[in-house]
Enzyme design. Structure first.
Site, PDB file in Angstrom:
ATOM      1  N   GLU A   7      81.794  -2.482   0.024  1.00 20.87           N
ATOM      2  CA  GLU A   7      81.165  -1.408  -1.103  1.00 20.87           C
ATOM      3  C   GLU A   7      80.523  -0.302  -0.555  1.00 20.87           C
ATOM      4  O   GLU A   7      80.605   0.677  -0.944  1.00 20.87           O
ATOM      5  CB  GLU A   7      80.353  -2.509  -2.088  1.00 20.87           C
ATOM      6  CG  GLU A   7      81.294  -3.335  -3.061  1.00 20.87           C
ATOM      7  CD  GLU A   7      80.468  -4.114  -3.748  1.00 20.87           C
ATOM      8  OE1 GLU A   7      79.371  -4.529  -3.303  1.00 20.87           O
ATOM      9  OE2 GLU A   7      81.067  -4.584  -4.798  1.00 20.87           O
TER      10      GLU A   7
ATOM     11  N   GLU B 131      43.042  -8.919 -17.561  1.00 22.69           N
ATOM     12  CA  GLU B 131      42.955  -8.059 -18.722  1.00 22.69           C
ATOM     13  C   GLU B 131      41.984  -6.834 -18.742  1.00 22.69           C
ATOM     14  O   GLU B 131      42.215  -5.792 -19.284  1.00 22.69           O
ATOM     15  CB  GLU B 131      42.194  -9.039 -19.870  1.00 22.69           C
ATOM     16  CG  GLU B 131      43.279  -9.756 -20.429  1.00 22.69           C
ATOM     17  CD  GLU B 131      42.760 -10.657 -21.495  1.00 22.69           C
ATOM     18  OE1 GLU B 131      41.443 -11.053 -21.635  1.00 22.69           O
ATOM     19  OE2 GLU B 131      43.521 -10.900 -22.577  1.00 22.69           O
TER      20      GLU B 131
END
Lengths: 572, 114
Positions: A72, A312
């Protein structure tokens, strides 16, 4: 006896280590030597990279040169693509350790005019193998032949011959294949390559992707059967077979301070065990991060390294916030004792997190790891997966004697004893923070829900955030129930007022008695003086009487003398 | 024929010339075979017959045994055997198989219009 076991060992399947992190562990040694292995999976799941890493590691670490036949990508593309992983193909090619061959098939250029075979490919491959003495071969992706050559009958027969030929050549080969609808590969390559089949998978759940690897089949060998998450990063492949860890951690009896004296006191006065896992759970805004920061600060003061994962807040925000309660983390960051790792949980998949954790822990070698908070993972992932991941993290940290502190946010609706993540069974020490709402106030309470291996306090403490850190107060438990906050303060004021009046009463009574005693004593003295004066008068009277008696007798004698009375006969 | 237009210098005149030239163009052909397998032998025989018939005097055929020159397989991007490569005239074309299907060989050599 030993000879027979030796021959048995020799008869065992020989394996070629891939050098791919974690893969050799789950396959107990690597790929079967001298046999072809099929790697299948969908587009973009890492088949080419797996093959390439197998070759590069083989060439660099195990002195086994390899041939990469690409159907490929061109050689230039391939070299560029793997350069991002730190593989220098050009140099390896120059050193004759790796040979690349790009097989280009252009359908429009080809005209079939009768019977043919793929001997040309065999010759190419054989030439490449012989030119560098290759022990490893990768064919990526051989199914492209099906697109280029229309005659499937010939192709299938030739592929069968090719794989047999590879076996005869004695090269360890990897054949990659695109995943099919119902079969492992689109063209059913698994029919031809049946010694070892490995499936790669790239799954997207809730917008986060996870790569997984599974050994579907491995003839003549035991192997791990699970789906193992893996990732591709700048160091190539890494597979995480962490579930294979047993519960065999060595255990420490050392205790380390939580950074809060009152909390240490609740834990036998000594704090947490080193290497244990601590969970702090509670509703929003109860101070989970503050406790974590205390712990981090205390550890840094002891000169230990702390790795703080914040999911957070940004590190700067966290440091600013902690400064408001008197915890200054910045100096420790500058000293290199404290390291922050801030990522959004949704930023990448769980496995990536797991590996990032591993990498950060391996790199920084911390004594303490803090993850704040863990339940944000749930947003993106399924609960069971989060649990497995946390279990892996806990296992990993425990086996490295690293103390782990997790925080978990409990939503108000759930019962407090239930973490969202359901990892309570993994936790050694569990601190529960809860808010207590009373008389228009919201106050924080804390208690030790469990703490393995120590006689911990069973009391609820009121948890107060001050400008010099966290303080734990004894809550007021009285006839009116548990009181906190201003209710507790009011109650305490009441109590002290009552105490004052009581004290004053006692004083008064004391004074009264004193006064009474004093007056009594005065009376006694007065009476005594009276008595004394009466006594002296009486003595005086007695003396006078005695004097007059004496005088009378004297007078009698004198009268007798004057009458010249007989001495023998009484006068008169 | 489309590619032909790309190769011409663009003017109609030249295009016409090229088309006229087609019948006189020289063919450069290479046949890659693998030893003396029956397939190789058949291919050589078939091809020679076709060339004599259609390209007499204006073709150059070289037969190469890949076993003798294995490096050529990579250089020439050969996977199937036998493979005939039409180097000239353009377009470049590969014709694989034992050349037993004459129609297809002619098609591949641009000697027959579709």
């Amino acid at each position: 006896m030993s000879r027979s076991s030796n021959t048995l060992l020799n008869k065992n399947l020989q394996k070629s280590p891939t050098g791919i992190q974690g893969f050799d562990e789950i396959t107990c040694g690597g790929l079967p030597t001298g046999r072809p292995t099929l790697i299948c999976g969908g587009a973009g799941c890492g088949k080419t990279l797996f093959g390439m890493e197998f070759l590069v590691r083989g060439a660099t670490q195990f002195n086994e040169p390899g041939v990469f036949v690409s159907f490929e990508e061109t050689n230039e593309e391939l070299t560029q693509n793997v350069a991002s992983l730190g593989f220098d193909l050009d140099q390896l090619i120059r050193q004759k350790k790796i040979a690349l061959d790009h097989v280009h098939i252009e359908r429009s250029e080809i005209e079939e005019t009768g019977e043919y075979d793929l001997e040309g490919l065999f010759i190419r491959l054989g030439y490449a193998i012989d030119s560098i003495g290759a022990k490893r071969v990768v064919l990526d992706t051989i199914e492209s032949l099906f697109a280029g050559l229309p005659n499937q009958l010939i192709l299938r027969a030739e592929l069968r011959r090719l794989f047999r030929w590879l076996k005869v050549k004695g090269v360890t080969a990897i054949i990659t294949g695109e995943r099919g609808e119902a079969t492992l590969t689109r063209q059913g390559l698994e029919e031809y390559v049946s010694d070892c089949v490995i499936m790669l998978d790239h799954r997207v759940t809730e917008q986060t992707s996870t790569r997984r690897l599974r050994v579907v089949k491995y003839r003549g060998s035991i192997h791990g059967t699970n789906e193992y998450p893996f990732l591709i990063d700048e160091n190539g492949f890494s597979i995480l077979p962490v579930t294979s860890l047993g519960l065999k951690h060595s255990i420490s009896n050392e205790r380390i301070s939580s950074g809060i004296i009152a909390l240490d006191k609740m834990l036998e006065g000594k704090g947490y065990y080193r290497g244990s896992t601590i969970l702090i759970s509670g509703t929003a805004g109860v101070g989970k991060t503050s406790i974590s920061a205390h712990f981090a600060e205390a550890a840094c003061k002891r000169g230990e390294r702390v790795l703080y994962f914040c999911f957070e807040e940004s590190p700067n925000q966290l440091m600013r916030n902690m400064l408001s309660i008197g915890i200054d983390l910045k100096p420790w960051v500058e000293k290199g004792l404290l390291q922050f790792q801030a990522t959004r949980p949704t930023f990448y998949g769980l496995e990536m997190h797991l590996s990032a954790t591993h990498k950060a822990v391996n790199g920084f070698k911390p004594h303490i790891v803090i993850m704040d908070p863990i339940n944000t993972f749930i947003i993106g992932e399924k609960e069971i997966e989060v649990k497995i991941m946390l279990m892996r993290i806990v296992d990993y940290l425990k086996s490295n004697q690293i103390t782990a502190l997790f925080t978990s946010l409990t939503s108000g609706e759930n019962s407090f004893e239930q973490t969202d993540v359901g990892i309570s069974s993994l936790i050694d020490t569990w601190l529960l923070l809860r808010d207590i709402e009373l008389s228009g106030e919201r106050n924080r309470g804390m208690y030790v829900l469990k703490s393995r291996g120590m006689a911990h306090s069973n009391q609820i403490r009121e948890f107060i955030l001050t400008d010099h850190g966290v303080e734990l107060q004894e809550v007021y438990i009285g006839a009116n129930g548990v009181l906190t906050g201003s209710a507790r303060i009011a109650q305490e004021a009441n109590e002290s007022a009552e105490m004052l009046t009581r004290k004053q009463d006692i004083e008064r009574i004391k004074r009264d008695i004193d006064r009474k005693r004093k007056s009594l004593e005065a009376q006694i003295i007065a009476l005594q003086t009276n008595f004394e004066s009466e006594e002296s008068e009486a003595i005086k009277m007695i003396e006078t009487e005695q004097d007059s008696i004496k005088r009378l007798e004297q007078d009698k004698i004198e009268m007798a003398e004057s009458r010249k009375a007989d001495d023998d006969s009484p006068a008169i | 024929m489309k590619q032909k237009i790309n190769n011409s210098k663009g003017s109609t005149e030249e295009f016409d010339l090229t088309v006229m030239d087609l019948d006189n163009q020289k063919y450069v052909l290479r046949l890659y075979i693998t030893g003396t397998t029956s397939r190789s032998v058949i291919a050589i025989t078939n091809l020679k017959k076709i060339c004599e018939e259609f390209l007499e005097g204006r073709y150059e055929l070289e037969v190469i045994d890949l076993y003798q020159k294995p490096s050529l397989a990579k250089d020439e991007q050969i996977i199937a055997a036998p493979t005939l490569i039409k180097k000239l005239p353009l377009p470049f074309r590969r014709i694989i198989g034992d050349m037993s299907n004459k129609e297809k060989v002619l098609l591949g050599l641009d000697l027959k219009k579709v």
